[in-house]
Design a protein around this motif. Sequence first.
Motif, PDB file in Angstrom:
ATOM      1  N   ASN A 125       0.845  -1.192   0.000  1.00 52.58           N
ATOM      2  CA  ASN A 125       0.000   0.000   0.000  1.00 52.58           C
ATOM      3  C   ASN A 125       0.880   1.242   0.000  1.00 52.58           C
ATOM      4  OD1 ASN A 125      -2.505  -1.373   0.103  1.00 52.58           O
ATOM      5  ND2 ASN A 125      -2.264  -1.706   2.306  1.00 52.58           N
ATOM      6  N   ARG A 127       1.342   5.201   0.468  1.00 52.54           N
ATOM      7  CA  ARG A 127       0.749   6.391   1.061  1.00 52.54           C
ATOM      8  C   ARG A 127       0.875   7.563   0.082  1.00 52.54           C
ATOM      9  NH1 ARG A 127       3.578   5.921   7.066  1.00 52.54           N
ATOM     10  NH2 ARG A 127       2.699   3.883   7.631  1.00 52.54           N
ATOM     11  N   TYR A 128       0.119   8.604   0.387  1.00 55.08           N
ATOM     12  CA  TYR A 128       0.132   9.784  -0.475  1.00 55.08           C
ATOM     13  C   TYR A 128       1.530  10.411  -0.532  1.00 55.08           C
ATOM     14  CZ  TYR A 128      -4.953   9.530  -0.502  1.00 55.08           C
ATOM     15  OH  TYR A 128      -6.250   9.115  -0.678  1.00 55.08           O
TER      16      TYR A 128
END
Length: 373
Positions: A125, A127-128
């Motif tokens: 995943n 993150r921004y």
Amino acid sequence: MVNFKQFWTKKTLVGLGLGQFLSLLITSTGFSSSELAKRGINAPTSQSFLNYVLLSVVYGSVMLYRRQALKAKWYYYVILGLVDVEANYLVVKAYQYTSITSVMLLDCWSIPSVMLLTYIFLKTNYRYRKIAGVIVCVAGLVMVVFSDVHAGDRSGGSNPRKGDLLVIAGATLYAISNVSEEFLVKNADRVELMSFLGLFGAIISAIQIIVERNELKSIHWTAGAAFPFFGFSLAMFLFYSFVPVLLKMSGSTMLNLSLLTSDMWAVVIRIFAYHEKVDWMYFLAFVAVAVGLIIYSGGDTDDDQSRADVADQGTERSKHFDEEAGFDNLNRGNTVGSSKMGDTSRHDCMTSSGGRETIENMSIGKDMQGKKS
């Protein structure tokens, strides 16, 4: 929000330094290939062949000394060797048909490909903050491309469309190779990975050298030709040896982002070694890529790494290797070990974050209880 001390962790600094070391190695291979091209030597598969031989001899000797059972099926490495050899061949071949500017730009296709593949298969995943770092890095490389255009350094090539397709295909294979290596180095063994990648890479390259037999016959071997030829192989050997370290530490996306600076390092070498003048946008691009790398890699803590390790060991190893391996006693020990690691980190994950991490570690705990019963 990450403060300054959390941002500059040991993992961040080591990842950045190792990434730039790998980038310099790629830069040296580029200069070696350029020198060979000036001497009329065009045998990319033959250059890679010696690298694969070194990998198989060095790491294969270590593996034979250990006498350990394989942690992954041998045919995984056959596929990886084929993908890796053809990725190197396609990108080098593309220089004959399209401009270096197009190769530099389209080679960035490996970055979104890596991110997509790691998200699908490795459950990574992003993150921004990491996505923002990728965008800044790619923007820096785009500046380099516009700098080439601005300086009038772009040449169309004999068949740009064919060359561009070769680059895209090669970049896609690079992404598959990098993600596969990341998976294997985290779930199998680095020495096993390098020895079998070298073995099957050498076999596939040897078969493919048949296509280059005329070029090899025409080579007039002198000291000036032999030094860059063997220098290329040595640099590639070091590159392949340290790539798994960075993959295990920071992942394949960080590797591909770090390699973006290889073009910038080539510019620096041309400035100081050959006293060439370059466009001012090169320096702005170098800063942009450096900032993007820091944004992407900064702030990773040991807790983040431990959660990633739990996910890798608890799900991927049991799902792919334990079901297929024939060494029951060895795999039973590895499964219990990974389950214990998942149970140990269960409390940390439940107290630091809820939801997804809690569910994953509860499933690992259930697997351990099932094995005990």
